[in-house]
Write a protein that holds these residues in place. Sequence first.
Motif, mmCIF file in Angstrom:
data_model
loop_
_atom_site.group_PDB
_atom_site.id
_atom_site.type_symbol
_atom_site.label_atom_id
_atom_site.label_comp_id
_atom_site.label_asym_id
_atom_site.label_seq_id
_atom_site.Cartn_x
_atom_site.Cartn_y
_atom_site.Cartn_z
ATOM 1 N N GLN A 159 -45.109 21.432 58.641
ATOM 2 C CA GLN A 159 -44.743 22.837 58.847
ATOM 3 C C GLN A 159 -44.492 23.476 57.480
ATOM 4 O OE1 GLN A 159 -41.487 21.750 61.809
ATOM 5 N NE2 GLN A 159 -42.350 23.539 62.803
ATOM 6 N N LEU A 160 -45.522 23.514 56.667
ATOM 7 C CA LEU A 160 -45.365 23.895 55.268
ATOM 8 C C LEU A 160 -44.862 25.324 55.110
ATOM 9 C CD1 LEU A 160 -45.671 23.151 52.318
ATOM 10 C CD2 LEU A 160 -48.062 23.906 52.450
ATOM 11 N N GLU A 161 -45.428 26.255 55.831
ATOM 12 C CA GLU A 161 -45.006 27.653 55.693
ATOM 13 C C GLU A 161 -43.528 27.811 56.047
ATOM 14 O OE1 GLU A 161 -46.180 32.119 57.399
ATOM 15 O OE2 GLU A 161 -47.527 30.411 57.737
ATOM 16 N N LEU A 162 -43.117 27.183 57.148
ATOM 17 C CA LEU A 162 -41.717 27.251 57.554
ATOM 18 C C LEU A 162 -40.833 26.553 56.532
ATOM 19 C CD1 LEU A 162 -39.485 27.895 59.601
ATOM 20 C CD2 LEU A 162 -40.076 25.753 60.792
ATOM 21 N N ALA A 163 -41.279 25.410 56.026
ATOM 22 C CA ALA A 163 -40.484 24.670 55.046
ATOM 23 C C ALA A 163 -40.240 25.514 53.799
ATOM 24 C CB ALA A 163 -41.194 23.374 54.673
ATOM 25 N N ILE A 164 -41.269 26.153 53.298
ATOM 26 C CA ILE A 164 -41.114 26.975 52.095
ATOM 27 C C ILE A 164 -40.141 28.115 52.354
ATOM 28 C CG2 ILE A 164 -42.333 28.575 50.567
ATOM 29 C CD1 ILE A 164 -44.756 26.651 50.776
ATOM 30 N N ALA A 165 -40.279 28.758 53.491
ATOM 31 C CA ALA A 165 -39.376 29.869 53.820
ATOM 32 C C ALA A 165 -37.929 29.395 53.915
ATOM 33 C CB ALA A 165 -39.816 30.524 55.130
ATOM 34 N N ILE A 168 -36.318 28.533 50.300
ATOM 35 C CA ILE A 168 -36.088 29.574 49.289
ATOM 36 C C ILE A 168 -34.597 29.721 48.962
ATOM 37 C CG2 ILE A 168 -36.238 32.055 48.833
ATOM 38 C CD1 ILE A 168 -38.973 32.011 50.227
ATOM 39 N N PRO A 169 -33.694 29.775 49.953
ATOM 40 C CA PRO A 169 -32.261 29.856 49.607
ATOM 41 C C PRO A 169 -31.760 28.646 48.815
ATOM 42 C CG PRO A 169 -32.615 30.461 51.907
ATOM 43 C CD PRO A 169 -33.898 29.884 51.418
ATOM 44 N N TRP A 170 -32.389 27.489 48.986
ATOM 45 C CA TRP A 170 -31.978 26.301 48.244
ATOM 46 C C TRP A 170 -32.234 26.487 46.744
ATOM 47 C CZ3 TRP A 170 -31.348 21.030 50.659
ATOM 48 C CH2 TRP A 170 -31.173 21.115 52.053
ATOM 49 N N THR A 171 -33.265 27.235 46.398
ATOM 50 C CA THR A 171 -33.573 27.443 44.978
ATOM 51 C C THR A 171 -32.512 28.295 44.290
ATOM 52 O OG1 THR A 171 -34.904 29.465 45.310
ATOM 53 C CG2 THR A 171 -36.038 27.348 45.514
ATOM 54 N N LEU A 172 -31.647 28.933 45.062
ATOM 55 C CA LEU A 172 -30.590 29.786 44.512
ATOM 56 C C LEU A 172 -29.214 29.133 44.609
ATOM 57 C CD1 LEU A 172 -31.767 33.159 46.146
ATOM 58 C CD2 LEU A 172 -32.388 32.229 43.900
ATOM 59 N N PHE A 181 -34.174 19.609 45.153
ATOM 60 C CA PHE A 181 -34.667 19.148 46.448
ATOM 61 C C PHE A 181 -35.817 20.030 46.932
ATOM 62 C CE2 PHE A 181 -34.726 19.119 51.067
ATOM 63 C CZ PHE A 181 -34.604 17.777 51.395
ATOM 64 N N ALA A 182 -35.694 21.340 46.709
ATOM 65 C CA ALA A 182 -36.712 22.275 47.194
ATOM 66 C C ALA A 182 -38.077 21.986 46.587
ATOM 67 C CB ALA A 182 -36.286 23.709 46.885
ATOM 68 N N THR A 183 -38.111 21.648 45.304
ATOM 69 C CA THR A 183 -39.393 21.373 44.668
ATOM 70 C C THR A 183 -39.844 19.932 44.890
ATOM 71 O OG1 THR A 183 -38.161 21.054 42.597
ATOM 72 C CG2 THR A 183 -39.267 23.156 42.911
ATOM 73 N N GLU A 184 -38.915 19.005 44.865
ATOM 74 C CA GLU A 184 -39.295 17.599 45.031
ATOM 75 C C GLU A 184 -39.860 17.358 46.433
ATOM 76 O OE1 GLU A 184 -39.778 14.374 42.540
ATOM 77 O OE2 GLU A 184 -38.902 16.334 42.098
ATOM 78 N N LEU A 185 -39.277 17.998 47.426
ATOM 79 C CA LEU A 185 -39.745 17.844 48.802
ATOM 80 C C LEU A 185 -41.181 18.332 48.964
ATOM 81 C CD1 LEU A 185 -39.168 17.239 51.823
ATOM 82 C CD2 LEU A 185 -38.257 19.560 52.002
ATOM 83 N N THR A 186 -41.569 19.335 48.196
ATOM 84 C CA THR A 186 -42.863 19.989 48.401
ATOM 85 C C THR A 186 -43.879 19.708 47.301
ATOM 86 O OG1 THR A 186 -42.039 22.005 47.311
ATOM 87 C CG2 THR A 186 -41.814 21.874 49.719
ATOM 88 N N ARG A 187 -43.635 18.730 46.449
ATOM 89 C CA ARG A 187 -44.622 18.430 45.406
ATOM 90 C C ARG A 187 -45.981 18.141 46.029
ATOM 91 N NH1 ARG A 187 -42.435 14.127 41.075
ATOM 92 N NH2 ARG A 187 -44.702 14.017 40.757
ATOM 93 N N PRO A 188 -47.056 18.696 45.478
ATOM 94 C CA PRO A 188 -48.377 18.493 46.085
ATOM 95 C C PRO A 188 -48.772 17.023 46.227
ATOM 96 C CG PRO A 188 -48.449 20.301 44.509
ATOM 97 C CD PRO A 188 -47.092 19.671 44.372
ATOM 98 N N ARG A 189 -48.378 16.194 45.261
ATOM 99 C CA ARG A 189 -48.722 14.777 45.316
ATOM 100 C C ARG A 189 -47.488 13.902 45.489
ATOM 101 N NH1 ARG A 189 -54.140 13.796 43.341
ATOM 102 N NH2 ARG A 189 -55.123 15.832 42.985
ATOM 103 N N GLY A 190 -46.467 14.124 44.717
ATOM 104 C CA GLY A 190 -45.222 13.408 44.913
ATOM 105 C C GLY A 190 -45.312 11.934 44.566
ATOM 106 N N LEU A 209 -41.006 29.068 45.761
ATOM 107 C CA LEU A 209 -40.005 28.081 45.351
ATOM 108 C C LEU A 209 -39.989 27.895 43.840
ATOM 109 C CD1 LEU A 209 -40.627 25.322 48.063
ATOM 110 C CD2 LEU A 209 -39.021 27.231 48.131
ATOM 111 N N LEU A 210 -41.125 28.006 43.215
ATOM 112 C CA LEU A 210 -41.228 27.753 41.779
ATOM 113 C C LEU A 210 -40.701 28.909 40.939
ATOM 114 C CD1 LEU A 210 -44.806 26.183 41.676
ATOM 115 C CD2 LEU A 210 -42.621 24.979 41.738
ATOM 116 N N GLU A 211 -41.009 30.132 41.347
ATOM 117 C CA GLU A 211 -40.649 31.297 40.533
ATOM 118 C C GLU A 211 -39.144 31.392 40.256
ATOM 119 O OE1 GLU A 211 -42.492 33.344 38.919
ATOM 120 O OE2 GLU A 211 -44.490 33.158 39.783
ATOM 121 N N PRO A 212 -38.271 31.178 41.252
ATOM 122 C CA PRO A 212 -36.834 31.283 40.957
ATOM 123 C C PRO A 212 -36.328 30.196 40.002
ATOM 124 C CG PRO A 212 -37.254 31.416 43.332
ATOM 125 C CD PRO A 212 -38.516 30.957 42.690
ATOM 126 N N LEU A 213 -37.126 29.151 39.806
ATOM 127 C CA LEU A 213 -36.677 28.005 39.012
ATOM 128 C C LEU A 213 -37.372 27.911 37.660
ATOM 129 C CD1 LEU A 213 -36.675 25.340 41.892
ATOM 130 C CD2 LEU A 213 -34.740 26.670 41.034
#
Length: 283
Positions: A159-165, A168-172, A181-190, A209-213
């Motif tokens: 559920q990638l779209e939902l996960a990213i949405a 977003i608050p986690w990045t703040l 956690f927000a970026t590590e969870l969603t790394r393209p390869r990991g 997720l990347l822009e705020p960080l």
Amino acid sequence: MTISGMKTCPVSPAPARTGAKSIAEIAPAILQQLNHGTLEAVTLTEVLAINHGQLLRAIAPDVGAPILEQVTAHDHLKIKARMQIVGQLLLDRYGLAGSERFATHRSDTARSWAAMMVGLAPGLSLPDRLAQIANLADDPNANVREWAWMALRPHAAHQLELAIAQLIPWTLHPSANLRRFATELTRPRGVWCAHIQALKREPSLGLPLLEPLRADPARYVQNSVANWLNDAAKSQPQFVWDCCQRWQRESATRATAYICRRALRGLLDRGWQDDRTFADRAS
């Protein structure tokens, strides 16, 4: 700030200890404490050395002989498989509500089992899983934090779209652990996990997720953002190059320069282009 009303960091940090770098280096007294749940592991080597059957018998004597026998029977498997098997057995035995006894235990492996239980529990929505895992994602022990994102990785990929949405608050969040956690969870390869094909094809999906960080003050977060982009560069190099060029123009900070230098390390090693400004401004 809290996430879904949950407090974070329920376990006090353990006193600093230098862990063993090889299993042979682990003192018998240390291994005994690890296997009895009275001491936390501080290196991956110590995590790998723990006997899950002994630990489970010590901290949950009511678990029953059949489960202990199954845990022991799978002790030869690699660590991720063992963690998933124990997590499933504990979920079957105690239910998700029973994960709390492990989530607050002194043993980091026990807390990691709790993370597995959250990931394996049937019928939970992704927002509910994130709320359940928040404390473990912010755990003082790095081992627990790694298992927390690995436990939820299949759900985020599905559920990638939902996960990213939802992330977003986690990045703040004030906690660098939760921002990472927000970026590590969603790394393209990991690492130790399946790739997220949608992000390999279209890494721009991860920009919320990347822009705020991009200028995060914590090196822990900076490394994760850079690794995320380095992953993406293996399939979409132009996107990563353009992103880093833009970030350097818009955010003239040492943090951004460091992230970009690490993000581009693979491309530069392959001779993609050579822009010394990244190295100069991050030094």
